[in-house]
Design an enzyme around this catalytic site. Structure first.
Site, PDB file in Angstrom:
ATOM      1  N   THR A   1     -13.714  15.881  13.386  1.00 59.84           N
ATOM      2  CA  THR A   1     -14.271  15.558  14.849  1.00 59.84           C
ATOM      3  C   THR A   1     -13.618  15.939  15.835  1.00 59.84           C
ATOM      4  O   THR A   1     -12.048  15.866  15.810  1.00 59.84           O
ATOM      5  CB  THR A   1     -14.357  13.911  15.058  1.00 59.84           C
ATOM      6  OG1 THR A   1     -15.522  13.463  13.947  1.00 59.84           O
ATOM      7  CG2 THR A   1     -15.301  13.636  16.284  1.00 59.84           C
TER       8      THR A   1
ATOM      9  N   GLY B   1       0.198  24.039  17.672  1.00 57.47           N
ATOM     10  CA  GLY B   1       0.758  25.284  17.471  1.00 57.47           C
ATOM     11  C   GLY B   1       0.884  25.468  15.804  1.00 57.47           C
ATOM     12  O   GLY B   1       0.585  26.557  15.131  1.00 57.47           O
ATOM     13  N   THR B   2       1.406  24.321  15.154  1.00 58.44           N
ATOM     14  CA  THR B   2       1.649  24.466  13.851  1.00 58.44           C
ATOM     15  C   THR B   2       0.388  24.903  12.833  1.00 58.44           C
ATOM     16  O   THR B   2       0.470  25.424  12.131  1.00 58.44           O
ATOM     17  CB  THR B   2       2.510  23.350  13.373  1.00 58.44           C
ATOM     18  OG1 THR B   2       3.871  23.049  14.042  1.00 58.44           O
ATOM     19  CG2 THR B   2       2.766  23.081  11.854  1.00 58.44           C
TER      20      THR B   2
ATOM     21  N   CYS C   1      13.299  21.628  16.824  1.00 59.91           N
ATOM     22  CA  CYS C   1      12.659  21.118  15.371  1.00 59.91           C
ATOM     23  C   CYS C   1      14.050  20.988  14.502  1.00 59.91           C
ATOM     24  O   CYS C   1      13.719  20.443  13.331  1.00 59.91           O
ATOM     25  CB  CYS C   1      11.843  22.045  14.795  1.00 59.91           C
ATOM     26  SG  CYS C   1      10.323  22.577  16.034  1.00 59.91           S
TER      27      CYS C   1
HETATM   28  C1  LIG Z   1       7.239  29.284  18.544  1.00 59.85           C
HETATM   29  C2  LIG Z   1       6.742  28.367  18.187  1.00 59.85           C
HETATM   30  N1  LIG Z   1       5.502  27.936  17.129  1.00 59.85           N
HETATM   31  C3  LIG Z   1       5.119  26.943  16.656  1.00 59.85           C
HETATM   32  C4  LIG Z   1       5.468  25.540  17.245  1.00 59.85           C
HETATM   33  C5  LIG Z   1       4.805  24.516  16.780  1.00 59.85           C
HETATM   34  O1  LIG Z   1       4.069  24.092  18.141  1.00 59.85           O
HETATM   35  P1  LIG Z   1       3.373  22.417  17.936  1.00 59.85           P
HETATM   36  O2  LIG Z   1       4.318  21.714  18.522  1.00 59.85           O
HETATM   37  O3  LIG Z   1       2.416  22.672  18.848  1.00 59.85           O
HETATM   38  O4  LIG Z   1       3.076  22.176  16.432  1.00 59.85           O
HETATM   39  C6  LIG Z   1       6.474  25.925  18.267  1.00 59.85           C
HETATM   40  C7  LIG Z   1       7.110  24.353  18.949  1.00 59.85           C
HETATM   41  O5  LIG Z   1       8.233  24.269  18.967  1.00 59.85           O
HETATM   42  C8  LIG Z   1       7.148  26.872  18.900  1.00 59.85           C
HETATM   43  O6  LIG Z   1       8.069  27.093  19.718  1.00 59.85           O
END
Ligand SMILES: Cc1ncc(COP(=O)(O)O)c(C=O)c1O
Length: 388
Positions: free
Chosen positions: A240, A71-72, A328
């Site tokens: 990759t 996600g990040t 986080c």
């Molecule tokens: C809304 C949201 N965006 C982004 C992220 C980050 O995703 P990832 O852990 O896959 O990098 C999170 C993870 O807690 C999230 O809840």
């Protein structure tokens, strides 16, 4: 001691069926998808099929699926890749994001402001964390390079009217990104019936592996790659492919969609019971986020006179894993930006707790948690007032 996990918004265990799907791609089908020979082509075939399976699962035939590390990275690619491309082509210099974004979006936008000279504006949200649509309409103009609004909030569970927001952007021809990392596990996402340009998700929030995700990108949109090198992902993201993890993510996505209706109905009942009992039993507790438009597995509160991190630690000692604000932010003693953005007093915002339920959560676990919470809050309050 039997430990009880109630932090599914932070991460989920990998489904056994997902592991089975992944296994052959660690050893049997191990080739590099970019290689021309048989071994490479086998892997490439799997990755391309995975891409189609994602398009089918989300009705996203008009979108490129860009595989990322989660996600990040998807959020980073959407924001930075779009903002830099748009400024280069249209000269647009403003970035609009909601005031309740995850740090993957917020910190990226702040970097674009600080080091690349973009103007950054945080859009207003209401007391439940939903975007203030009329302020947004008054703010958006042709000088905006990209808009990003979270689909469903990780800290307070609120679901935004994403299609409405996307339509406003489409009318103005401004690219619109949404962070759907929390939404994909629980909400129906049909990309053929909305105007979203870019959508991020990551597999570990829906019983898939960590370290893999995707960015859906409308086919007629171009963005500047953030990882450069080879021509993987048609030049949008070099490197990759992580084939086993991509295969796992696809399987997890298909399963979560197949089982969503059943899971959501069950989870909503548990969630509502949990919310009702906390508000009844814990004096000075308040629900955060929208009472109706919220994720089916998500309950979040602030509790007056109690520090969220103290609560988290005491609950952990008692055998219950929850989170304070967002995972986080553990160890960060300042109140969360999201809770301040919805107008909570900083002192009250410090007392936040998030309880998120998952596929295997039972009513017994919820009941045990409710008793533990009442005891823990009571003892924290007594120790603060010197009674203990
Ligand atoms: C809304 C949201 N965006 C982004 C992220 C980050 O995703 P990832 O852990 O896959 O990098 C999170 C993870 O807690 C999230 O809840």
């Amino acid at each position: 001691m039997d430990r009880i996990y109630l932090d599914y918004a932070a991460s989920t265990p990998i489904d056994k069926r997902v592991i089975d799907e992944m296994l052959p791609f660690f050893s049997t089908v191990f080739g590099n998808p970019s290689s021309m020979h048989y071994f490479g082509q086998k892997a490439e075939g799997a990755v391309e099929l995975a891409r189609q399976r994602i398009q089918n699962a989300l009705n996203a035939q008009d979108y490129d699926v860009i595989f990322t590390s989660g996600g990040t990275e998807s959020d980073n690619l959407a924001l930075r890749g779009m903002a830099l491309k748009e400024r280069n082509e249209r000269g647009s210099n403003r970035i609009l994001i909601s005031g309740v974004e995850h740090h993957a979006v917020l910190a990226t936008a702040e970097q674009l402001k600080k080091y690349y000279g973009f103007e950054l504006e945080l859009l207003r949200v209401d007391v439940n964390g939903k975007l203030d649509i009329s302020q947004f309409i008054n703010t958006i103009d042709n000088n905006v390079a990209v808009v990003s609004v979270i689909y469903a909030n990780n800290e307070i569970g609120t679901i935004n009217p994403i299609n409405e927001i996307a339509m406003i952007c489409r009318d103005k021809e401004i690219p619109f990104h949404t962070d759907a990392v929390q939404a994909v596990a629980h909400l129906e996402i049909n990309m053929s019936s909305n105007e979203i340009d870019l959508l991020s998700f990551g597999a570990h929030k829906f019983y898939g592996p960590k370290g893999v995700g995707a960015l859906l990108k409308k086919k007629d949109i171009e963005l500047l790659p953030q990882i450069t090198g080879g021509m993987q992902e048609r030049g949008s993201r070099a490197g990759t492919h992580n084939v086993p993890y991509i295969m796992g993510m696809v399987k997890a996505l298909e399963l979560v969609i197949d089982e969503r209706e059943f899971d959501s109905t069950r989870l909503k009942i548990l969630r509502d019971k949990l919310i009702e009992e906390v508000l009844k039993k814990i004096q000075g507790s308040k629900l955060t986020g929208d009472p109706v438009d919220r994720l089916p597995n998500h309950a979040s509160f602030v509790i007056d006179g109690v520090n969220g991190n103290d609560l988290l630690i005491a609950l952990d000692i008692a055998g219950f894993a929850v989170s304070s604000g967002s995972a986080c932010k553990v160890g960060n003693p300042t109140p969360s930006d999201v809770l301040l953005a919805i107008g909570l007093e900083p002192a009250l915002a410090m007392g936040s707790i998030r309880v998120t339920l998952g596929k295997t959560t039972t009513i017994n676990e919820v009941n045990n948690f409710l008793s533990a919470l009442a005891q823990v809050v009571d003892s924290i309050r007594k120790s603060k007032s010197g009674v203990l």
